[in-house]
Scaffold this active site. Structure first.
Site, PDB file in Angstrom:
ATOM      1  N   THR A 556       0.828  -1.198   0.000  1.00 58.41           N
ATOM      2  CA  THR A 556       0.000   0.000   0.000  1.00 58.41           C
ATOM      3  C   THR A 556       0.866   1.253   0.000  1.00 58.41           C
ATOM      4  O   THR A 556       2.088   1.188   0.084  1.00 58.41           O
ATOM      5  CB  THR A 556      -0.896   0.029   1.257  1.00 58.41           C
ATOM      6  OG1 THR A 556      -0.086   0.354   2.408  1.00 58.41           O
ATOM      7  CG2 THR A 556      -1.578  -1.309   1.486  1.00 58.41           C
ATOM      8  N   LYS A 580       6.843   3.997   0.916  1.00 59.45           N
ATOM      9  CA  LYS A 580       7.970   4.862   1.297  1.00 59.45           C
ATOM     10  C   LYS A 580       7.746   5.644   2.575  1.00 59.45           C
ATOM     11  O   LYS A 580       8.651   6.316   3.066  1.00 59.45           O
ATOM     12  CB  LYS A 580       8.241   5.856   0.159  1.00 59.45           C
ATOM     13  CG  LYS A 580       8.689   5.226  -1.130  1.00 59.45           C
ATOM     14  CD  LYS A 580       8.888   6.238  -2.221  1.00 59.45           C
ATOM     15  CE  LYS A 580       7.592   6.603  -2.893  1.00 59.45           C
ATOM     16  NZ  LYS A 580       7.007   5.540  -3.697  1.00 59.45           N
ATOM     17  N   GLU A 607      13.895  -1.813  -0.954  1.00 58.03           N
ATOM     18  CA  GLU A 607      14.589  -1.459  -2.193  1.00 58.03           C
ATOM     19  C   GLU A 607      13.669  -0.735  -3.168  1.00 58.03           C
ATOM     20  O   GLU A 607      14.059   0.233  -3.836  1.00 58.03           O
ATOM     21  CB  GLU A 607      15.158  -2.724  -2.848  1.00 58.03           C
ATOM     22  CG  GLU A 607      15.839  -2.516  -4.186  1.00 58.03           C
ATOM     23  CD  GLU A 607      17.174  -1.789  -4.074  1.00 58.03           C
ATOM     24  OE1 GLU A 607      17.196  -0.579  -4.363  1.00 58.03           O
ATOM     25  OE2 GLU A 607      18.160  -2.429  -3.680  1.00 58.03           O
ATOM     26  N   VAL A 610      12.774   3.399  -3.800  1.00 57.75           N
ATOM     27  CA  VAL A 610      13.471   4.413  -4.588  1.00 57.75           C
ATOM     28  C   VAL A 610      13.364   4.173  -6.086  1.00 57.75           C
ATOM     29  O   VAL A 610      12.996   5.067  -6.839  1.00 57.75           O
ATOM     30  CB  VAL A 610      14.957   4.512  -4.174  1.00 57.75           C
ATOM     31  CG1 VAL A 610      15.710   5.486  -5.077  1.00 57.75           C
ATOM     32  CG2 VAL A 610      15.068   4.943  -2.723  1.00 57.75           C
ATOM     33  N   ALA A 612      11.756   1.335  -7.792  1.00 63.30           N
ATOM     34  CA  ALA A 612      10.920   0.183  -8.157  1.00 63.30           C
ATOM     35  C   ALA A 612      11.790  -1.078  -8.165  1.00 63.30           C
ATOM     36  O   ALA A 612      12.330  -1.460  -7.134  1.00 63.30           O
ATOM     37  CB  ALA A 612      10.220   0.407  -9.489  1.00 63.30           C
ATOM     38  N   LEU A 614      14.712  -1.416  -9.648  1.00 64.73           N
ATOM     39  CA  LEU A 614      16.134  -1.144  -9.890  1.00 64.73           C
ATOM     40  C   LEU A 614      16.963  -1.344  -8.621  1.00 64.73           C
ATOM     41  O   LEU A 614      16.514  -1.021  -7.521  1.00 64.73           O
ATOM     42  CB  LEU A 614      16.317   0.295 -10.382  1.00 64.73           C
ATOM     43  CG  LEU A 614      15.684   0.653 -11.722  1.00 64.73           C
ATOM     44  CD1 LEU A 614      15.954   2.118 -12.040  1.00 64.73           C
ATOM     45  CD2 LEU A 614      16.234  -0.238 -12.832  1.00 64.73           C
ATOM     46  N   GLY A 666      -0.795   3.015 -13.593  1.00 68.70           N
ATOM     47  CA  GLY A 666      -0.325   2.695 -12.246  1.00 68.70           C
ATOM     48  C   GLY A 666       1.022   3.276 -11.918  1.00 68.70           C
ATOM     49  O   GLY A 666       1.656   2.884 -10.940  1.00 68.70           O
ATOM     50  N   GLU A 669       1.314   7.859  -7.813  1.00 70.90           N
ATOM     51  CA  GLU A 669       0.701   7.559  -6.520  1.00 70.90           C
ATOM     52  C   GLU A 669      -0.811   7.726  -6.681  1.00 70.90           C
ATOM     53  O   GLU A 669      -1.290   8.282  -7.684  1.00 70.90           O
ATOM     54  CB  GLU A 669       1.235   8.524  -5.452  1.00 70.90           C
ATOM     55  CG  GLU A 669       2.727   8.398  -5.181  1.00 70.90           C
ATOM     56  CD  GLU A 669       3.108   7.055  -4.570  1.00 70.90           C
ATOM     57  OE1 GLU A 669       2.376   6.558  -3.690  1.00 70.90           O
ATOM     58  OE2 GLU A 669       4.124   6.487  -4.993  1.00 70.90           O
ATOM     59  N   ASP A 680       6.877  12.771  -3.710  1.00 72.36           N
ATOM     60  CA  ASP A 680       7.350  11.400  -3.882  1.00 72.36           C
ATOM     61  C   ASP A 680       8.867  11.363  -4.100  1.00 72.36           C
ATOM     62  O   ASP A 680       9.579  10.547  -3.525  1.00 72.36           O
ATOM     63  CB  ASP A 680       6.627  10.749  -5.067  1.00 72.36           C
ATOM     64  CG  ASP A 680       7.023   9.300  -5.251  1.00 72.36           C
ATOM     65  OD1 ASP A 680       6.823   8.517  -4.312  1.00 72.36           O
ATOM     66  OD2 ASP A 680       7.557   8.957  -6.321  1.00 72.36           O
ATOM     67  N   LYS A 684      12.100   9.793  -1.764  1.00 71.68           N
ATOM     68  CA  LYS A 684      13.176   8.940  -2.283  1.00 71.68           C
ATOM     69  C   LYS A 684      14.545   9.544  -2.002  1.00 71.68           C
ATOM     70  O   LYS A 684      15.486   8.840  -1.620  1.00 71.68           O
ATOM     71  CB  LYS A 684      12.984   8.719  -3.783  1.00 71.68           C
ATOM     72  CG  LYS A 684      11.717   7.937  -4.122  1.00 71.68           C
ATOM     73  CD  LYS A 684      11.527   7.781  -5.623  1.00 71.68           C
ATOM     74  CE  LYS A 684      10.270   6.978  -5.934  1.00 71.68           C
ATOM     75  NZ  LYS A 684      10.063   6.804  -7.380  1.00 71.68           N
TER      76      LYS A 684
END
Length: 824
Positions: A556, A580, A607, A610, A612, A614, A666, A669, A680, A684
């Site tokens: 979520t 996050k 992980e 920041v 997705a 990666l 998607g 947010e 957002d 990060k």
């Protein structure tokens, strides 16, 4: 000669008796020499005891119980026998039961049932079953003969738990069998004194009878036929993946039985052990299965650990004090005082400092034991040399058992690592120099989890089972479950990992299945669930299930869910999340969560916070761990913003339409303003700053706001899009101006790690030309550029898709697998 014994469950119904007769016909047809011992029909011994108690208390209901008992045996005769044999056996049984009825009437009249009387009453269970089955065997063509064990097994007069006089019994057994070549059908559980008073042999008495007969005859083997496939590696009620132990030693079997294995009972093994007679544990209802073979020879090629057993409830008592150090006789006084009170000690442990002695006993004896020990050491306590006895309850003992442990180093290490990684605290430890058994005392609530963790470690180390509890089944959650479903076979076969989703929750409903939710129709199951979602209840249920290798997955963007992270980590449950909020809230909270995870030894992985899917945080951790110094981090950290500005071209689609498309896919947010307003990206950047040790707060990050005020202040997401459409002209001018200069718009986050107090973090919309690495970004790609002491001239670049359900779910999936690797 083989001695076969069939327990109460094997003779519980006429149908089961017919099944075991088929087994015996096979033995007879193969020319085997055997004798058979039978228990009473299932439940009959308890029924006889209850009849005696009721009669002794003047309770007339003993009569109805007696009639039911008699009728059950007459029904068995009717079902198993035919013709004149049925009539004869029925009449004999009726006379026998008349004697029982007379005895119970006598008990009722005098209102007293002594142990001697009760032994006689209880003996009718085995005497009735063995007599009926012997005749059924005769009818089936097996030359069987009923042997009342009271003729050959002689005991003292310790009624209820009589001791066998082997010097008298063994010659009687040998003489009887020499004179009676027929297949003897023996009553289990009972014997008699030298003056022929009926006695019983205590718990496991029928097995004991079989062992006594076998030892007296120097039998080649004993076969105990029961309702399970032998001795299992653990209690299947607590460890679902328990399996049959094919071979074990007498010593291992003794240890397993001491620690709760119900298939065997120590006295059963003693006569067999003394004569080195092999023992087989077999299943009446699965007769072709090999079962368990118990012998005096260990299997050097077997598992280091043969089995895992437990004692469900114990109390732990500790005697300690400075006055114990170096004083001889303390342990002798302690255990003598307990023995004097009739208290048997289950486990003992003492440190080399001699400052304390800890021992485990049944919890119902803890108060008595405490009083006994404190009386014994009253003088020392009065002088302050010894402290009052400390009592701890709600504990269990778990033991790993195996003769091969003594030849393999590292067993204890693996044991404690498995327990530690699952958050199981060890209260006490005991191990003898033989290394046959390593015992630990743990909280009773952790018993099943500990047993499963140990069973997986020592028997299923090729396959690790993870139990997932997932909150959030929207785009990311649904995609993650589909990825898990599609990859399940590969993970099991190639990575020895099995993922089970035990709990699921969306905003309205939640679903639990301890055996794993079917991922083929999880939506239907969740929609059909009657449980309304309550995060507190979800977390509490997850904690109470207390499963080994548990992982909480938060898919979520909810702040409310993150409020439960602390209690989840404190419960030694790992967390993987793309959410996050927790890691980008206050720096103090970030530190607290990291500290709890480290202290409890559980992974807290984020992980996907920041980049997705990666490897951004992982790469950063590797740089720092290897001693590199981070000088600067620059990045297009939002896949959403990357998608938007990579697709926003002069003269192309309106800005608002591209934002709508990003939300539909998607990428954004739930509220796109979190992305467009820089919130957002700030989260990060904060996370990256904290990962390199900078204690930044949100207010330390400067954001250049690109949204008009009306769009920022819109009361809803729909209203926001309405206002955004009004601003399409403003954004069109920005992109057109950049295009005239041969540049592209990029939302860039920058973090400079200067000397103490000079670090700078900022986020803004920048126009970059073709020489800049961010110019060539496409799709929803993120790009992070690390400038370090080692990567100063040519910075390290991480690039790839930074948004989307597929890559984010894949990132979470990878973290779950990483947690599985850690736990294994």
């Amino acid at each position: 000669m083989k001695v076969l014994k069939f327990g109460g469950s094997s003779v519980g119904t006429p149908e089961r008796i017919e099944g075991l007769i088929d087994i015996l016909k096979g033995y007879y047809g193969r020319g085997e020499h055997f004798t058979v011992v039978f228990s009473a029909f299932s439940g009959v011994t308890d029924s006889l005891l209850e009849m005696g108690r009721k009669a002794a208390f003047g309770d007339e209901s003993w009569r109805a119980a007696f009639e039911k008992f008699a009728q059950r045996h007459q029904d068995a005769i009717t079902a198993l026998l035919t013709g004149p044999l049925r009539e004869q056996v029925s009449a004999d049984m009726e006379r026998s039961h008349q004697s029982l009825g007379n005895m119970l009437t006598g008990i009722f009249l005098v209102r007293e049932a002594s142990p001697r009387t009760m032994d006689y009453v209880v003996s009718f269970g085995e005497r009735s079953s063995a007599f009926i089955i012997a005749n059924a065997m005769q009818q089936a063509g097996i030359p069987a003969f009923f042997l009342d064990a009271r003729k050959v097994i002689k005991t003292n007069n310790s009624f209820v738990n009589a001791k066998v006089d082997f010097a008298v019994t063994y010659p009687l057994v040998r003489d009887y069998y020499t004179q009676h070549p027929e297949i003897q059908v023996v009553t289990g559980f009972i014997g008699s004194t030298s003056d022929d008073l009926t006695t019983t042999l205590g718990r496991g008495g029928s097995d004991y009878t079989a062992a006594i007969i076998a030892a007296g005859l120097d039998a080649v083997s004993i076969e105990i036929w029961t309702d399970v496939d032998g001795v299992l590696t653990a209690d299947p009620r607590k460890v679902k993946k328990a399996f049959t132990i094919p071979k074990m030693t007498y010593a291992e079997a003794m240890e397993m039985s001491h620690f709760g294995a119900k298939v065997i009972y120590p006295p059963t093994l003693q006569p067999a052990l003394q004569k080195r007679i092999p023992l087989f544990i077999k299943n009446t209802f699965n007769p072709n299965f090999e079962g368990t073979y118990i012998t005096d020879k260990r299997d050097p090629s077997g598992h280091a650990v043969t089995g895992i057993s437990s004692i469900n409830q114990v109390a732990l008592l500790t005697l300690q004090g400075g006055g114990m150090f170096g004083v001889p006789g303390i342990a002798g006084r302690l255990f003598s005082s307990l023995a004097g009170a009739g208290i048997s000690v289950i486990l003992i442990t003492q440190g080399s400092s001699e400052h304390s002695i800890t021992f485990a006993i049944p919890p119902e004896l803890s108060a008595k034991a405490k009083q006994q020990v404190e009386t014994e050491f009253g003088f020392e306590m009065e002088k302050g040399m010894v402290e009052p006895v400390k009592v701890e309850v709600d504990l269990s003992v778990i033991a790993i058992i195996g003769e091969n442990m003594r030849y393999r180093p590292g067993i204890a290490g693996r044991m404690f690592q498995a327990l530690g990684k699952n958050g199981v605290n060890v209260v006490a430890i005991a191990q003898g120099s033989s290394e046959l058994n390593i015992s630990v005392v743990v909280a009773h609530a952790d018993e099943a989890k500990a047993m499963n963790a140990l069973h997986e470690t020592f028997f299923l180390s090729d396959t690790k089972e993870l139990h997932l509890f997932m909150v959030g089944v929207g785009l990311i959650g649904a995609t993650l479950m589909e990825q898990i479903r599609a990859q399940a076979q590969f993970l099991k076969e190639k990575r020895s990992l099995e993922l089970k989703i035990i709990g699921l929750a969306n905003s309205t409903k939640m679903l639990f299945n301890e055996n794993g939710i079917d991922l083929g129709n999880w939506k239907e199951l969740l929609n059909a669930s009657g449980e309304k979602t309550s995060l507190a209840s979800f977390v509490e249920r997850m904690k109470n299930l207390n499963l080994s290798n548990s992982v909480f997955v938060d898919n979520t963007a909810s702040e409310q869910v993150t409020h439960f992270y602390e209690t989840i980590l404190e419960s030694s449950i790992s967390i993987s999340t793309p959410n996050k909020i927790a890691t980008s809230s206050s720096y103090l909270q970030y530190q607290r969560l990291k500290g709890i995870a480290a202290r409890r030894g559980v992974p807290f992985l984020y992980e996907t916070n920041v980049g997705a899917g990666l490897p951004v945080i992982g790469t950063l951790e590797d740089l720092i761990t290897s001693g590199d110094c981070i000088l600067k981090i620059e990045g297009v950290l939002s896949g959403t913003m990357s998608f938007i500005f990579n697709h926003f071209q002069a003269g192309g689609e309106p800005f608002s339409a591209i934002v709508r498309e990003a939300k539909r896919r998607g990428y954004t947010e739930p509220d796109p303003r979190d992305d467009l307003g820089g919130a957002d990206v700030r989260r990060k950047l904060l996370i990256l700053a904290r990962e390199i040790g900078l204690p930044l707060e949100a207010t330390d990050v400067q954001i250049e706001n690109i949204l008009p005020k009306a769009a920022q202040d819109a009361p809803s997401v729909d209203a926001f899009f309405t206002e955004l459409e009004k601003s399409d002209g403003y954004f069109e001018k920005l992109v057109a101006d950049a295009a005239k200069e041969g540049k592209a718009l990029r939302m860039i986050a920058s973090l400079e790690n200067g000397t103490e107090g000079t670090s700078q973090a900022c986020i803004g919309l920048r126009a970059v030309d073709a020489s800049h690495p961010f110019f060539a970004l496409s799709g929803s790609d993120n790009m992070i550029v690390f400038t370090t002491e080692r990567y100063k001239e040519r910075p390290l670049v991480v690039r790839g898709p930074g948004a989307g359900a597929e890559v984010t779910a894949a990132g979470v999936f990878a973290e779950v697998v990483r947690i599985g690797n850690y736990l294994s």
